[in-house]
Design a protein around this motif. Structure first.
Motif, PDB file in Angstrom:
ATOM      1  N   GLU B 152      16.665 -13.545  59.171  1.00 20.88           N
ATOM      2  CA  GLU B 152      16.502 -12.836  57.898  1.00 20.88           C
ATOM      3  C   GLU B 152      17.605 -11.654  58.195  1.00 20.88           C
ATOM      4  N   ALA B 154      18.511  -8.216  57.759  1.00 21.45           N
ATOM      5  CA  ALA B 154      17.624  -6.928  57.301  1.00 21.45           C
ATOM      6  C   ALA B 154      18.228  -6.320  56.138  1.00 21.45           C
ATOM      7  N   PRO B 155      17.207  -5.732  55.561  1.00 20.93           N
ATOM      8  CA  PRO B 155      17.777  -5.001  54.516  1.00 20.93           C
ATOM      9  C   PRO B 155      18.509  -3.745  54.877  1.00 20.93           C
ATOM     10  N   THR B 167      22.593  -6.821  60.499  1.00 21.13           N
ATOM     11  CA  THR B 167      21.200  -6.840  61.444  1.00 21.13           C
ATOM     12  C   THR B 167      20.662  -8.042  60.997  1.00 21.13           C
ATOM     13  N   HIS B 169      16.968 -10.197  61.800  1.00 19.23           N
ATOM     14  CA  HIS B 169      15.702 -10.495  62.370  1.00 19.23           C
ATOM     15  C   HIS B 169      15.469 -11.870  62.775  1.00 19.23           C
TER      16      HIS B 169
END
Lengths: 294, 172
Positions: B152, B154-155, B167, B169
């Motif tokens: 995923e 990252a925000p 980034t 996850h």
């Protein structure tokens, strides 16, 4: 009761753990929002665990999903939350007088939290995917519609060109026009024909119009009616409409449709029509007199 | 597209493996290469890094995110890569070394991965290349060991949108 005493500590510890990890949605929303979320989950635990319910937990997770999923709450963040919640709760139970029954009740509540949160995240992503698929489908349909509009515009333009060139009005002598028609004469084309013929009469001061139908295989009731009206309009302008080249099929159609052609002269051939038109002008087609010097 | 300022260069073998990963899109590859002024990529030579990365972005723009992820998944099979350990942690940690086998020069960025526990990690990429390709490469690494990972973004910032890093996850 244990829960009442431990709830503030659980909330504080949970908020700290949530905010601690960088690059997460929890870090992004900030520490106060993490504290509010942690307090809400702690409050849900206090409300649910004594009664063996999960309704407060469900409400808290639903609200969290509504607020954070659009901001990027994914599987990893959800796992972080649930692991942190379990860890801080276990830490709290280690320091309190805690019976087996209470322990089982808390574990069950945490387990329900995992189930509910996973289901809600899955449902959110499913809805997102469906929405994306629908948007894609709408975009494709809109694109197809645009293509169809372009094709329709082009077809309409070509039809206009075809109509214009398929209704020629040919002046063959002073006051005499020939309008040879080729192809199906439907209502629309008949309307266009009437308009063009009337304009030509005014422009050329024609007195006789020969409408040659020999290239028209068939026409419908509305077109026949339009021809009758054209004949009347032509008469109003002081001219005469003569129909020539009627095929047997058109003659049958006129009879079957019971179209009243009274007042409109009909002849079988253009040649006969031409002779009549010239005679109306007191003219005729005749041999050229041999010159005296030959 | 983020550009490199300096004397960076990129391995033709990696770029070629990416193009091979596109499979049936021969016409697309030919068009993109022609637009870039070449007929083929020589796996045995190095290319100017911005030019090479431009190829990735040109194709990404044509085939879309999902297809780029799919190509990224295959790159571990074909691109130069350090010896693969049968351990997911070692494999993910070796991504930075793999990147440096294929890109050289000052300030070319890199990949750092931090593990939270035995089944999750966060990987920060400042390397050159499209974001979806990075996701595909991570998924491909995990698949190599039979692991279906959730990767995923990252925000926050994304290099494809002008950010300095991406980034990810990783849950496995």
């Amino acid at each position: 009761m244990w829960l009442e005493r431990s709830a503030p500590a659980i909330a504080d510890a949970l908020a700290t753990k949530l905010y601690a990890r960088p690059h997460t949605v929890f870090r992004m929303i900030g520490e106060p929002a993490c504290q509010a979320l942690a307090r809400e989950l702690s409050r849900a635990m206090r409300a649910d665990v004594p009664s063996g319910q999960t309704s407060a937990l469900r409400d808290a997770l639903t609200e969290m999903m509504r607020a954070l999923a659009p901001k990027g709450l994914g599987f990893s963040a959800l796992r972080q939350l649930l692991q942190a919640l379990r860890a801080v709760t276990i830490d709290a139970t280690a320091t309190a007088e805690f019976g087996n029954a209470s322990h089982r009740a808390v574990e069950s509540w945490l387990y329900q939290g995992v189930m509910l949160a996973s289901m809600q995240l899955y449902a959110y992503h499913e809805a997102q995917m469906q929405e994306q698929a629908a948007r894609l489908e709408v975009n494709q349909l809109e694109s197809q519609l645009d293509d169809l509009k372009v094709a329709l515009d082009e077809k309409t333009r070509l039809l206009d060109v075809i109509r214009a060139v398929s209704t020629p009005i040919v002046p063959i002598h002073d006051g005499v026009l020939v309008v040879p028609l080729i192809g199906v004469l439907d209502h629309e084309r008949a309307t266009l024909l009437t308009e063009r013929v009337l304009k030509a009469i005014v422009a050329t001061t024609a007195q006789v119009i020969l409408l040659d139908l020999s290239g028209v295989p068939v026409f419908d009731a509305q077109a026949a009616e339009m021809l009758v009206r054209t004949g009347r309009a032509v008469r109003l302008l002081g001219a005469e409409l003569i129909l020539v080249g009627l095929s047997s099929a058109i003659a049958r159609t006129i009879v079957e449709l019971d179209v009243d052609l009274a007042g409109i002269t009909t002849l079988s051939t253009l040649q006969a029509g031409l002779g009549l038109a010239l005679s109306r002008r007191e003219l005729r087609i005749g041999p050229i007199e041999p010159s005296p010097d030959r | 597209m983020r550009t490199h300022e300096g004397e960076g260069r990129y391995n033709g073998a990696a770029l070629n493996s990416f193009l091979l990963g596109l499979g049936h899109s021969d016409a697309l590859v030919k068009k993109v290469l022609n637009d870039a002024g070449v007929d083929t990529i020589d796996p045995g030579r190095w290319y100017e890094i911005n030019w090479a990365i431009g190829i990735y972005f040109a194709i990404a723009e044509q085939i879309g995110r999902a297809a780029i992820i799919a190509v990224g998944k295959k790159m571990i099979e074909t691109a130069p890569f350090p010896p693969i350990d049968r351990n997911i942690k070692s494999l993910l940690m070796s991504l930075d070394a793999a990147y440096r086998l294929n890109a050289e020069g000052p300030n070319i960025g890199g990949i750092t991965t931090e593990f939270h526990d035995d089944t999750s990690a966060t990987s920060v990429w400042t390397s050159m290349g499209p974001c979806p390709l990075n996701i595909g490469i991570i998924q491909g690494c995990c698949s190599k060991l039979g692991i279906h990972a959730i990767v995923e973004h990252a925000p926050g910032e994304c290099m494809d949108k002008g950010g300095a890093s991406c980034t990810y996850h990783i849950s496995f």
